[in-house]
Design a protein around this motif. Structure first.
Motif, mmCIF file in Angstrom:
data_model
loop_
_atom_site.group_PDB
_atom_site.id
_atom_site.type_symbol
_atom_site.label_atom_id
_atom_site.label_comp_id
_atom_site.label_asym_id
_atom_site.label_seq_id
_atom_site.Cartn_x
_atom_site.Cartn_y
_atom_site.Cartn_z
ATOM 1 N N THR A 173 19.059 -2.756 11.021
ATOM 2 C CA THR A 173 19.892 -1.683 11.570
ATOM 3 C C THR A 173 19.337 -1.314 12.943
ATOM 4 O O THR A 173 18.357 -1.907 13.417
ATOM 5 C CB THR A 173 19.880 -0.442 10.651
ATOM 6 O OG1 THR A 173 18.539 0.069 10.571
ATOM 7 C CG2 THR A 173 20.381 -0.787 9.252
ATOM 8 N N THR A 174 19.954 -0.328 13.571
ATOM 9 C CA THR A 174 19.446 0.107 14.882
ATOM 10 C C THR A 174 18.026 0.650 14.763
ATOM 11 O O THR A 174 17.238 0.548 15.700
ATOM 12 C CB THR A 174 20.370 1.192 15.465
ATOM 13 O OG1 THR A 174 20.557 2.226 14.490
ATOM 14 C CG2 THR A 174 21.720 0.597 15.843
ATOM 15 N N ASP A 175 17.732 1.246 13.617
ATOM 16 C CA ASP A 175 16.362 1.723 13.351
ATOM 17 C C ASP A 175 15.647 0.686 12.491
ATOM 18 O O ASP A 175 15.129 0.994 11.415
ATOM 19 C CB ASP A 175 16.380 3.083 12.652
ATOM 20 C CG ASP A 175 17.053 4.158 13.495
ATOM 21 O OD1 ASP A 175 16.844 4.134 14.720
ATOM 22 O OD2 ASP A 175 17.773 4.999 12.934
ATOM 23 N N SER A 176 15.647 -0.547 12.951
ATOM 24 C CA SER A 176 15.133 -1.649 12.125
ATOM 25 C C SER A 176 13.625 -1.534 11.891
ATOM 26 O O SER A 176 12.895 -0.945 12.690
ATOM 27 C CB SER A 176 15.450 -2.993 12.782
ATOM 28 O OG SER A 176 14.762 -3.111 14.004
ATOM 29 N N ASP B 76 0.845 -1.201 0.000
ATOM 30 C CA ASP B 76 0.000 0.000 0.000
ATOM 31 C C ASP B 76 0.880 1.251 0.000
ATOM 32 O O ASP B 76 1.790 1.384 0.830
ATOM 33 C CB ASP B 76 -0.889 -0.017 1.245
ATOM 34 C CG ASP B 76 -2.039 0.987 1.152
ATOM 35 O OD1 ASP B 76 -1.844 2.059 0.550
ATOM 36 O OD2 ASP B 76 -3.113 0.694 1.691
ATOM 37 N N ASN B 77 0.594 2.161 -0.914
ATOM 38 C CA ASN B 77 1.372 3.412 -0.999
ATOM 39 C C ASN B 77 1.263 4.257 0.267
ATOM 40 O O ASN B 77 2.115 5.121 0.526
ATOM 41 C CB ASN B 77 0.924 4.235 -2.210
ATOM 42 C CG ASN B 77 1.443 3.670 -3.515
ATOM 43 O OD1 ASN B 77 2.531 3.098 -3.572
ATOM 44 N ND2 ASN B 77 0.655 3.799 -4.581
ATOM 45 N N ARG B 78 0.235 4.007 1.059
ATOM 46 C CA ARG B 78 0.037 4.818 2.263
ATOM 47 C C ARG B 78 1.097 4.562 3.328
ATOM 48 O O ARG B 78 1.224 5.354 4.271
ATOM 49 C CB ARG B 78 -1.360 4.549 2.839
ATOM 50 C CG ARG B 78 -2.489 5.155 2.010
ATOM 51 C CD ARG B 78 -3.845 4.785 2.543
ATOM 52 N NE ARG B 78 -4.095 3.345 2.463
ATOM 53 C CZ ARG B 78 -5.248 2.770 2.820
ATOM 54 N NH1 ARG B 78 -6.241 3.508 3.311
ATOM 55 N NH2 ARG B 78 -5.408 1.458 2.712
ATOM 56 N N ILE B 79 1.882 3.493 3.182
ATOM 57 C CA ILE B 79 2.940 3.254 4.171
ATOM 58 C C ILE B 79 4.100 4.219 3.961
ATOM 59 O O ILE B 79 4.941 4.389 4.845
ATOM 60 C CB ILE B 79 3.453 1.802 4.116
ATOM 61 C CG1 ILE B 79 4.197 1.535 2.793
ATOM 62 C CG2 ILE B 79 2.328 0.812 4.317
ATOM 63 C CD1 ILE B 79 4.877 0.175 2.743
ATOM 64 N N GLY B 80 4.148 4.862 2.785
ATOM 65 C CA GLY B 80 5.210 5.817 2.512
ATOM 66 C C GLY B 80 6.545 5.141 2.220
ATOM 67 O O GLY B 80 6.665 3.915 2.230
ATOM 68 N N ASN B 81 7.556 5.958 1.944
ATOM 69 C CA ASN B 81 8.896 5.432 1.666
ATOM 70 C C ASN B 81 9.548 4.905 2.942
ATOM 71 O O ASN B 81 9.303 5.391 4.033
ATOM 72 C CB ASN B 81 9.773 6.516 1.051
ATOM 73 C CG ASN B 81 9.344 6.846 -0.369
ATOM 74 O OD1 ASN B 81 8.340 6.333 -0.862
ATOM 75 N ND2 ASN B 81 10.105 7.700 -1.030
ATOM 76 N N LYS B 82 10.406 3.881 2.759
ATOM 77 C CA LYS B 82 11.163 3.315 3.861
ATOM 78 C C LYS B 82 12.651 3.462 3.570
ATOM 79 O O LYS B 82 13.096 3.230 2.443
ATOM 80 C CB LYS B 82 10.818 1.834 4.048
ATOM 81 C CG LYS B 82 9.391 1.573 4.501
ATOM 82 C CD LYS B 82 9.170 2.022 5.937
ATOM 83 C CE LYS B 82 7.787 1.666 6.425
ATOM 84 N NZ LYS B 82 7.562 2.097 7.834
ATOM 85 N N SER B 83 13.411 3.834 4.592
ATOM 86 C CA SER B 83 14.849 4.025 4.428
ATOM 87 C C SER B 83 15.604 2.978 5.241
ATOM 88 O O SER B 83 15.159 2.565 6.309
ATOM 89 C CB SER B 83 15.268 5.424 4.880
ATOM 90 O OG SER B 83 14.657 6.405 4.061
ATOM 91 N N CYS B 84 16.775 2.587 4.718
ATOM 92 C CA CYS B 84 17.603 1.617 5.426
ATOM 93 C C CYS B 84 19.068 1.868 5.089
ATOM 94 O O CYS B 84 19.413 2.114 3.918
ATOM 95 C CB CYS B 84 17.206 0.194 5.045
ATOM 96 S SG CYS B 84 18.012 -1.066 6.071
ATOM 97 N N LYS B 85 19.940 1.797 6.094
ATOM 98 C CA LYS B 85 21.377 2.004 5.906
ATOM 99 C C LYS B 85 22.106 0.713 5.541
ATOM 100 O O LYS B 85 23.308 0.740 5.280
ATOM 101 C CB LYS B 85 21.985 2.602 7.176
ATOM 102 C CG LYS B 85 21.479 3.995 7.511
ATOM 103 C CD LYS B 85 22.158 4.524 8.766
ATOM 104 C CE LYS B 85 21.666 5.916 9.118
ATOM 105 N NZ LYS B 85 22.337 6.460 10.330
ATOM 106 N N ALA B 86 21.395 -0.402 5.567
ATOM 107 C CA ALA B 86 22.001 -1.706 5.259
ATOM 108 C C ALA B 86 21.209 -2.372 4.137
ATOM 109 O O ALA B 86 20.061 -1.991 3.871
ATOM 110 C CB ALA B 86 22.015 -2.595 6.505
#
Length: 234
Positions: A96-99, A63-73
Motif C-alpha cells: 500500500t502507500t504506507d508499505s 519478535d513481539n517488540r516489533i508491535g502490531n502491523k496494519s495493512c489495508k491490502a
C-alpha cells in the motif's frame, strides 16, 4: 416526481458504494504471532502435495517488540531463495502507500527413511539383520548413497568402524570384497548365464571391479549389483 425518485436512487447507490469502499479500506491489524502463523501457513501451501509429509519446516517467531502491523491490502509472501534451500527467508509485504515488509527466517528439511545401526560395529564385520533398523532422519545428515532397505546389505562387510545410531551408506560397505567368491551374471539379449569368479578388489553398489572367472581364468570387468553378485558390462 419520477425524475426525483431516480435521482434519489442514484444518490443512494453512490452513497452505498462510497460507504462500502471506506469499510473495505479499513486497515487490518496483525500481531507478530499472527504474522508468523500466516507465513507458516503460506509456506506449507507451497510444498508439493506429495512431499508435504516428508518435509519439516521451522519458522522463527517474529519478535513481539516489533508491535502490531496494519495493512489495508492483503499481505503478500515470497521466499528469498528456492524452496529446496534449507536456510531460507520469507518476506511478508504490505503493498500500500504506507508499505512495509518483514523478513522471517525459516529452515526447510527433507525427512527420509534410512537404515540405522543398532550397535557399534568394527571394521571388517559382516552385516547381519539384527544389527540394523529403520528410522527417519533429516537428509542433510546423510553423506553418500543411502541404504534404504536393510536386506540389500545383509552379508556385506564394513570398510570402517561404525557407531550405534549412525546412518548406513553404501560407502561404508563393500558388497563385494577382494578375494570373495562371487556370482557373475551375464545377460545378453535373451541369453542369461551365471558363472563364478573371484573379486580382485573391493566394490560397493554400482562400482566396476575386475573379477577373475574361475572357469576361463580370465579377468573381466563387472558391475557390483548386490552382495556377492556382479554383472558383466558389455
Amino acid at each position: 416526481m419520477k425524475k426525483y425518485e431516480n435521482l434519489f436512487k442514484q444518490a443512494l447507490i453512490i452513497t452505498s458504494f462510497f460507504v462500502f469502499n471506506v469499510i473495505a479500506a479499513e486497515p487490518v491489524s496483525y500481531s507478530p504471532a499472527e504474522l508468523t502463523a500466516a507465513a507458516t501457513d503460506w509456506l506449507t501451501e507451497q510444498l508439493p502435495a506429495d512431499a508435504s509429509q516428508n518435509i519439516k519446516i521451522e519458522v522463527n517467531e517474529l519478535d513481539n517488540r516489533i508491535g502490531n502491523k496494519s495493512c489495508k491490502a492483503p499481505l503478500t509472501f515470497n521466499l528469498a531463495q528456492a524452496i529446496t534451500q534449507r536456510q531460507n527467508t520469507i518476506q511478508i509485504r504490505c503493498n500500500t502507500t504506507d508499505s512495509w515488509q518483514l523478513y522471517v527466517p525459516v529452515k526447510i528439511d527433507e525427512i527420509i527413511e534410512a537404515v540405522i545401526l543398532q550397535q557399534n560395529i568394527s571394521v571388517g564385520s559382516v552385516i547381519t539383520a539384527d544389527m540394523l533398523t529403520t528410522d527417519t532422519r533429516e537428509r542433510r545428515f546423510i553423506r553418500g548413497s543411502l541404504v534404504t532397505h536393510a536386506e540389500d546389505v545383509v552379508g556385506a562387510k564394513t570398510k570402517r568402524s561404525l557407531s550405534i545410531g549412525q546412518i548406513l551408506t553404501f560407502q561404508d560397505l563393500c558388497l563385494v570384497c577382494k578375494g570373495d567368491v562371487v556370482t557373475i551374471s551375464i545377460n545378453d539379449n535373451s541369453i542369461s548365464v551365471a558363472a563364478t569368479g573371484v573379486a580382485q578388489s573391493d566394490g560397493s553398489l554400482g562400482d566396476t571391479i575386475k573379477v577373475m572367472n574361475q572357469q576361463s581364468k580370465r579377468a573381466i570387468n563387472a558391475e557390483v549389483i548386490a552382495v556377492n553378485l556382479v554383472k558383466v558390462k558389455f
